[in-house]
Design a protein around this motif. Structure first.
Motif, PDB file in Angstrom:
ATOM      1  N   VAL A 163       0.688  -0.944   0.113  1.00 36.97           N
ATOM      2  CA  VAL A 163       0.455   0.171   0.030  1.00 36.97           C
ATOM      3  C   VAL A 163       0.951   1.735  -0.105  1.00 36.97           C
ATOM      4  O   VAL A 163       2.162   1.226   0.743  1.00 36.97           O
ATOM      5  CB  VAL A 163      -1.194   0.390   0.731  1.00 36.97           C
ATOM      6  N   PRO A 164       0.315   2.125   0.065  1.00 43.70           N
ATOM      7  CA  PRO A 164       1.241   3.841  -0.703  1.00 43.70           C
ATOM      8  C   PRO A 164       1.696   3.230   0.796  1.00 43.70           C
ATOM      9  O   PRO A 164       1.026   3.681   2.047  1.00 43.70           O
ATOM     10  CB  PRO A 164      -0.386   4.651  -0.615  1.00 43.70           C
ATOM     11  N   GLN A 165       2.502   4.512   0.675  1.00 45.53           N
ATOM     12  CA  GLN A 165       4.353   5.367   2.211  1.00 45.53           C
ATOM     13  C   GLN A 165       3.747   6.760   2.264  1.00 45.53           C
ATOM     14  O   GLN A 165       3.968   7.489   1.334  1.00 45.53           O
ATOM     15  CB  GLN A 165       5.210   4.654   2.347  1.00 45.53           C
ATOM     16  N   VAL A 166       2.777   7.018   3.662  1.00 49.95           N
ATOM     17  CA  VAL A 166       2.838   8.282   3.564  1.00 49.95           C
ATOM     18  C   VAL A 166       3.885   8.678   5.191  1.00 49.95           C
ATOM     19  O   VAL A 166       2.927   9.010   5.661  1.00 49.95           O
ATOM     20  CB  VAL A 166       0.827   9.771   3.982  1.00 49.95           C
ATOM     21  N   THR A 167       4.653   9.090   4.400  1.00 47.97           N
ATOM     22  CA  THR A 167       5.371   9.045   5.640  1.00 47.97           C
ATOM     23  C   THR A 167       6.153  10.626   6.433  1.00 47.97           C
ATOM     24  O   THR A 167       5.998  10.836   5.085  1.00 47.97           O
ATOM     25  CB  THR A 167       7.438   7.777   5.323  1.00 47.97           C
ATOM     26  N   LEU A 168       6.257  10.748   7.414  1.00 45.21           N
ATOM     27  CA  LEU A 168       6.824  11.873   7.793  1.00 45.21           C
ATOM     28  C   LEU A 168       6.566  12.989   7.605  1.00 45.21           C
ATOM     29  O   LEU A 168       7.245  14.061   7.466  1.00 45.21           O
ATOM     30  CB  LEU A 168       8.069  11.917   7.303  1.00 45.21           C
ATOM     31  N   LEU A 169       5.097  12.733   8.358  1.00 41.41           N
ATOM     32  CA  LEU A 169       4.420  13.840   7.992  1.00 41.41           C
ATOM     33  C   LEU A 169       4.134  14.411   9.299  1.00 41.41           C
ATOM     34  O   LEU A 169       4.633  14.070  10.301  1.00 41.41           O
ATOM     35  CB  LEU A 169       2.660  13.510   8.001  1.00 41.41           C
ATOM     36  N   SER A 170       4.528  16.113   9.219  1.00 37.43           N
ATOM     37  CA  SER A 170       4.195  16.913  10.493  1.00 37.43           C
ATOM     38  C   SER A 170       2.914  17.859  10.085  1.00 37.43           C
ATOM     39  O   SER A 170       2.467  18.219  11.205  1.00 37.43           O
ATOM     40  CB  SER A 170       5.353  18.447  10.254  1.00 37.43           C
ATOM     41  N   GLU A 171       1.847  17.571   9.274  1.00 34.51           N
ATOM     42  CA  GLU A 171       0.447  17.709   9.644  1.00 34.51           C
ATOM     43  C   GLU A 171       0.039  16.617   8.081  1.00 34.51           C
ATOM     44  O   GLU A 171       0.343  15.936   7.721  1.00 34.51           O
ATOM     45  CB  GLU A 171       0.963  18.749   8.176  1.00 34.51           C
ATOM     46  N   VAL A 172      -1.151  16.144   9.430  1.00 37.75           N
ATOM     47  CA  VAL A 172      -2.507  15.023   8.544  1.00 37.75           C
ATOM     48  C   VAL A 172      -3.014  15.291   8.348  1.00 37.75           C
ATOM     49  O   VAL A 172      -3.736  15.765   9.174  1.00 37.75           O
ATOM     50  CB  VAL A 172      -1.290  13.609   8.806  1.00 37.75           C
ATOM     51  N   LYS A 173      -4.325  14.812   7.559  1.00 40.27           N
ATOM     52  CA  LYS A 173      -5.226  14.746   7.090  1.00 40.27           C
ATOM     53  C   LYS A 173      -6.186  13.425   6.230  1.00 40.27           C
ATOM     54  O   LYS A 173      -5.725  13.137   5.432  1.00 40.27           O
ATOM     55  CB  LYS A 173      -5.708  16.153   6.618  1.00 40.27           C
ATOM     56  N   VAL A 174      -7.235  13.375   7.104  1.00 41.51           N
ATOM     57  CA  VAL A 174      -7.455  12.079   5.842  1.00 41.51           C
ATOM     58  C   VAL A 174      -9.256  12.371   6.251  1.00 41.51           C
ATOM     59  O   VAL A 174      -9.646  12.735   6.836  1.00 41.51           O
ATOM     60  CB  VAL A 174      -7.776  10.457   7.246  1.00 41.51           C
ATOM     61  N   GLU A 175      -9.727  11.636   4.590  1.00 45.69           N
ATOM     62  CA  GLU A 175     -11.154  12.858   4.790  1.00 45.69           C
ATOM     63  C   GLU A 175     -11.187  11.283   3.851  1.00 45.69           C
ATOM     64  O   GLU A 175     -11.051  10.940   3.007  1.00 45.69           O
ATOM     65  CB  GLU A 175     -10.951  13.520   3.270  1.00 45.69           C
ATOM     66  N   GLY A 176     -12.767  11.244   3.902  1.00 44.88           N
ATOM     67  CA  GLY A 176     -13.782  10.194   2.793  1.00 44.88           C
ATOM     68  C   GLY A 176     -14.294   9.176   3.324  1.00 44.88           C
ATOM     69  O   GLY A 176     -14.376   8.402   2.854  1.00 44.88           O
ATOM     70  N   GLY A 177     -13.600   9.120   4.927  1.00 44.66           N
ATOM     71  CA  GLY A 177     -13.354   6.922   5.117  1.00 44.66           C
ATOM     72  C   GLY A 177     -12.798   6.838   4.838  1.00 44.66           C
ATOM     73  O   GLY A 177     -11.808   6.531   4.076  1.00 44.66           O
ATOM     74  N   PRO A 178     -13.279   5.131   4.786  1.00 44.74           N
ATOM     75  CA  PRO A 178     -12.627   4.087   4.516  1.00 44.74           C
ATOM     76  C   PRO A 178     -11.675   3.772   2.966  1.00 44.74           C
ATOM     77  O   PRO A 178     -10.622   3.563   2.847  1.00 44.74           O
ATOM     78  CB  PRO A 178     -12.984   2.787   5.044  1.00 44.74           C
ATOM     79  N   ASN A 179     -12.496   4.598   2.602  1.00 48.56           N
ATOM     80  CA  ASN A 179     -12.226   4.419   0.390  1.00 48.56           C
ATOM     81  C   ASN A 179     -11.450   5.800   0.094  1.00 48.56           C
ATOM     82  O   ASN A 179     -11.965   6.057  -0.306  1.00 48.56           O
ATOM     83  CB  ASN A 179     -13.415   4.140   0.062  1.00 48.56           C
ATOM     84  N   GLY A 180     -11.034   7.128   1.815  1.00 52.93           N
ATOM     85  CA  GLY A 180     -10.968   8.643   0.989  1.00 52.93           C
ATOM     86  C   GLY A 180      -9.336   8.426   0.503  1.00 52.93           C
ATOM     87  O   GLY A 180      -8.866   7.344   0.777  1.00 52.93           O
ATOM     88  N   THR A 181      -9.138   9.756   1.426  1.00 51.73           N
ATOM     89  CA  THR A 181      -7.458   9.574   1.523  1.00 51.73           C
ATOM     90  C   THR A 181      -6.731  10.347   2.063  1.00 51.73           C
ATOM     91  O   THR A 181      -7.647  11.088   3.380  1.00 51.73           O
ATOM     92  CB  THR A 181      -7.664  11.004   0.232  1.00 51.73           C
ATOM     93  N   VAL A 182      -5.550   9.834   2.144  1.00 53.90           N
ATOM     94  CA  VAL A 182      -4.708  10.673   3.140  1.00 53.90           C
ATOM     95  C   VAL A 182      -3.946  11.720   2.437  1.00 53.90           C
ATOM     96  O   VAL A 182      -2.741  11.679   1.892  1.00 53.90           O
ATOM     97  CB  VAL A 182      -3.858  10.072   4.016  1.00 53.90           C
ATOM     98  N   THR A 183      -3.895  12.668   3.116  1.00 48.16           N
ATOM     99  CA  THR A 183      -2.969  13.828   2.626  1.00 48.16           C
ATOM    100  C   THR A 183      -2.179  14.440   4.042  1.00 48.16           C
ATOM    101  O   THR A 183      -2.554  14.260   5.033  1.00 48.16           O
ATOM    102  CB  THR A 183      -3.661  15.038   1.995  1.00 48.16           C
ATOM    103  N   GLY A 184      -0.966  14.751   3.232  1.00 55.60           N
ATOM    104  CA  GLY A 184      -0.219  15.516   4.837  1.00 55.60           C
ATOM    105  C   GLY A 184       1.094  16.198   4.472  1.00 55.60           C
ATOM    106  O   GLY A 184       1.462  15.890   2.552  1.00 55.60           O
ATOM    107  N   ARG A 185       2.286  16.608   4.756  1.00 52.31           N
ATOM    108  CA  ARG A 185       2.788  17.340   4.708  1.00 52.31           C
ATOM    109  C   ARG A 185       4.052  16.723   5.087  1.00 52.31           C
ATOM    110  O   ARG A 185       4.425  16.343   6.290  1.00 52.31           O
ATOM    111  CB  ARG A 185       2.508  19.503   5.036  1.00 52.31           C
ATOM    112  N   ARG A 186       5.377  16.921   4.452  1.00 57.26           N
ATOM    113  CA  ARG A 186       6.864  15.932   4.444  1.00 57.26           C
ATOM    114  C   ARG A 186       7.672  17.126   4.678  1.00 57.26           C
ATOM    115  O   ARG A 186       7.752  17.644   3.111  1.00 57.26           O
ATOM    116  CB  ARG A 186       6.109  15.201   3.388  1.00 57.26           C
ATOM    117  N   ASP A 187       8.202  17.108   5.879  1.00 57.05           N
ATOM    118  CA  ASP A 187       8.802  18.399   5.991  1.00 57.05           C
ATOM    119  C   ASP A 187      10.948  18.032   5.489  1.00 57.05           C
ATOM    120  O   ASP A 187      11.045  17.704   6.557  1.00 57.05           O
ATOM    121  CB  ASP A 187       9.628  19.299   7.054  1.00 57.05           C
ATOM    122  N   GLY A 188      11.034  17.771   3.938  1.00 58.43           N
ATOM    123  CA  GLY A 188      12.445  17.070   3.926  1.00 58.43           C
ATOM    124  C   GLY A 188      13.861  17.892   4.359  1.00 58.43           C
ATOM    125  O   GLY A 188      13.223  19.113   4.775  1.00 58.43           O
ATOM    126  N   ASP A 189      14.874  17.257   3.806  1.00 61.57           N
ATOM    127  CA  ASP A 189      16.328  18.330   4.173  1.00 61.57           C
ATOM    128  C   ASP A 189      16.448  19.348   2.632  1.00 61.57           C
ATOM    129  O   ASP A 189      16.979  20.460   3.496  1.00 61.57           O
ATOM    130  CB  ASP A 189      16.980  17.569   3.515  1.00 61.57           C
TER     131      ASP A 189
END
Ligand SMILES: Cc1cc2nc3c(=O)[nH]c(=O)nc-3n(C[C@H](O)[C@H](O)[C@H](O)COP(=O)(O)OP(=O)(O)OC[C@H]3O[C@@H](n4cnc5c(N)ncnc54)[C@H](O)[C@@H]3O)c2cc1C
Ligand SMILES: Cc1cc2nc3c(=O)[nH]c(=O)nc-3n(C[C@H](O)[C@H](O)[C@H](O)COP(=O)(O)OP(=O)(O)OC[C@H]3O[C@@H](n4cnc5c(N)ncnc54)[C@H](O)[C@@H]3O)c2cc1C
Lengths: 324, 262
Positions: free
Chosen positions: B138-164
């Motif tokens: 499954v997708p990896q959505v890692t090292l998030l400093s902000e995370v949001k899940v919308e649309g229930g079990p078939n929904g989406t996850v979005t977030g912010r990853r602060d990299g180098d």
């Protein structure tokens, strides 16, 4: 001679220093073959050749920038398969950035190999490369090796000198086909970090850090002035970052950057274990703190018990005077 | 929505952490606790559950008997139930072994989203979430400093990853594996009510048989990596400490000059 696959960390063709350090370590184990991916990949070849890469495998595709991590794993796996089919591959080395570690780890799962992360040194051993790691906030030094598969090892910045060692650096195009997982996580926006003109924290020879004792965002100017007098990078403790005085990207410690410079100067920092985890391996440590009992003084080569608002500006002035 | 949070039981970092004779973590001399960085994962899981129409938060650990303490802490924060994978044959597992067991246990539990911390405070590899995504496919959505899940079990996850070098905005469809940093938001403290309620919440124990894993696939002997030695770092030699009486900055400059930094 055995080949060592080296993953190249670069920004639009500019190779970052930790990759050049990796090439130094790779040469102890065999002949470095570099893999450079994404925009500007072919432009890395000259620098990589100067530092010992015998071959440079490159691939460019929009997927590398548009999706997280997995396209790069697909490409590294393609390079792994090409080299191991020729029977000459002895290890895969990747810089220990957050992304580098994730790429290395997923590759290790796919190829059935063990992984060692955050090595601080590498030597050839009878049973493959031996990695030195620093454990429990650098209070232990361990030696480990991968016992199954082709060793996959990530190496921390500042673990080896950058050495010129001219090699052929022949550029070859790497054929990559992306798997179903490659497009799983979309990068919908990217904001590059603004350059401060100061050295990169993890790569700097000198780091000057401020903590809660700096007592305000505006006072960080004192820390920055000292840093600039020494050509240093600026670091901060988590307390200073959490207070909003300095950006999180400058945090030193367990959940920030880990640094290992020639000189680390801590001002107004108590020296909590999580901060020490990120700076304990610095060669020379200096602290300014008004509390003589602060644990940071257990680590220092030179410490000044005093008010940083007096000591630091005087130090900066003296450095400038000596430099003329 | 089924949320599984991976939490690790670790030796307290403020204690005197050591290696045991077999070069695994010595768990005898130092108290263990829920890795502080996993509290952030529990917090985000609880917030996602609160936002969702219907959600259940399961906390999962692979660890010895005492690791139940970490599960209790997470339950007292507000998680609904816990799964403990415990088996003598797991002693000394490395990240490949541990991730194999976690992936099987996650599949066995059922999930729409898996949430982990950014790194453990003992091994500090920071790679386990990416490995889980690989193993689960499954997708990896890692090292998030902000995370949001919308649309229930078939929904989406979005977030912010602060990299180098950049800060990235990420998006993936569920199911997915997420990891969150200590910048994702303060973790809540368990309330007295939470602590009392946790005592009644179910903790399910699983062993390797339950997960269909052979003992010779995990543990110290089968590990993919081998530790040959672990030596305490010699204490730094006692440095010079001076008290500022008006010339502290100048004296420090002299020291730096003597070391050729100026
Ligand atoms: C899981 C976890 C991860 C963490 N990760 C990190 C991390 O990555 N990095 C990190 O730094 N911390 C981290 N921490 C936090 C860490 O435990 C400490 O809280 C933090 O390092 C304290 O920062 P500090 O030294 O600036 O503040 P304090 O501990 O409050 O120390 C401030 C010091 O400034 C001195 N001082 C005050 N005024 C002056 C003055 N005028 N002149 C001179 N000295 C003065 C005081 O004597 C004191 O020693 C983490 C904690 C946890 C639980
Ligand atoms: C000092 C030290 C060094 C080590 N070095 C290596 C090494 O180089 N290679 C190697 O293969 N193994 C290594 N290990 C073993 C490894 O740490 C463990 O097998 C392990 O649980 C996974 O790695 P991590 O704890 O570093 O996880 P990380 O990847 O740092 O953890 C990220 C997240 O994964 C989850 N997680 C991790 N472990 C568990 C668990 N047991 N139960 C539930 N959730 C969990 C948590 O959410 C955690 O926040 C090392 C262990 C120690 C103590």
């Amino acid at each position: 001679m055995a080949e060592i696959l080296v993953y190249v960390d670069h920004v639009d063709g500019a190779v970052r220093k930790p990759t050049l350090e990796l090439l130094t370590l790779a040469r102890r184990l065999g002949e470095p073959v570099a893999v450079a991916l994404g925009n500007g990949a072919a432009g890395t070849a000259a620098t990589l050749a100067e530092h010992g890469a015998t071959r440079v495998l490159t691939a460019e595709a929009a997927e590398f920038a548009d999706y997280l991590v997995v396209p790069k794993v697909d490409a590294l796996q393609a390079a792994y398969e090409a080299l191991s089919a020729a029977g000459s591959l002895a290890a895969v080395l990747v810089p220990s950035s957050a992304e580098g570690k994730e790429i290395a780890a997923r590759l290790a799962v796919r190829i059935g190999s063990g992984i060692i992360t955050d090595a601080v040194d590498l030597e050839a051993g009878a049973e493959g490369p031996v990695a030195t790691q620093s454990a429990f906030a650098a209070s232990y030094t361990t030696k480990s090796r991968v016992s199954k598969g082709t060793p996959v090892i990530t190496v921390k910045p500042n673990s080896a000198p950058v050495e010129a060692a001219p090699a052929a650096g022949a550029v070859e195009t790497l054929a990559v086909s992306f798997g179903a997982l490659a497009t799983g996580t979309k990068v919908t926006a990217r904001t590059p970090r603004e350059s401060t003109g100061r050295p990169e924290l993890t790569e700097a020879a000198i780091v000057v850090s401020g903590g809660r004792g700096v007592n305000g965002a505006e006072n960080f100017a004192i820390i920055e002035a000292l840093a600039d007098s020494l050509g240093a990078a600026v670091g901060a403790s988590r307390a200073a970052v959490d207070a909003g005085w300095y950006p999180h990207s400058n945090q030193v410690g367990q959940t920030g950057k880990s640094v290992s410079p020639q000189l680390y100067i801590a001002s107004g920092i108590s020296g909590a274990i999580q901060h020490r985890a990120g700076m304990q391996t610095s060669k020379t440590i200096v602290a300014v703190n008004k509390d003589a009992e602060a644990p940071i003084f257990d680590l220092v080569d030179y410490g000044v018990v005093g008010d940083l608002f007096n000591v630091v500006p005087q130090l900066t002035q003296e450095i400038q005077a000596r430099k003329g | 929505m089924r949320i599984v949070v991976c939490v690790k039981y670790v030796p307290d970092a403020t204690g005197d952490r050591k290696f045991a004779d077999d070069l695994t973590v010595d768990r005898e001399d130092v108290d263990g606790l829920l890795s502080e960085l996993d509290e952030y994962a529990v917090e985000q899981a609880l917030q996602i559950a609160e936002e969702a129409d219907e959600a259940e938060v399961t906390v999962l650990t692979v660890g010895p008997e005492d690791a139940k303490d970490a599960l209790r802490k997470a339950l007292s924060m507000g998680a609904d139930k816990a799964v403990h994978v415990e088996d003598d044959d797991l002693h000394g597992s490395d990240v490949m072994g541990t991730s194999l067991v976690l992936a099987k246990a996650i599949e066995e539990t059922g999930y729409d989203i898996v949430i982990a911390g950014m790194a453990s405070t003992d091994g500090t590899m920071g790679v386990l979430p990416a490995i889980l995504a690989e193993r689960l496919g499954v997708p990896q959505v890692t090292l998030l400093s902000e995370v949001k899940v919308e649309g229930g079990p078939n929904g989406t996850v979005t977030g912010r990853r602060d990299g180098d070098t950049a800060s990235e905005q990420l998006q993936a469809s569920l199911p997915a594996v997420v990891s969150v940093t200590d910048q994702s938001g303060e973790a809540r403290y368990p309330s007295f009510k939470g602590i009392m309620a946790a005592k009644k919440k179910p903790v399910k124990s699983l062993d390797l048989d339950d997960l269909g894993i052979d003992a010779d696939e995990v543990g110290l002997e089968a590990a993919w990596t081998k530790v040959d030695s672990a030596d305490e770092r010699p204490a730094r030699t006692k440095g010079t400490i001076v008290t500022d009486e008006g010339e502290g900055g100048k004296r420090l400059a002299e020291f730096l000059a003597s070391q050729k930094f100026i």
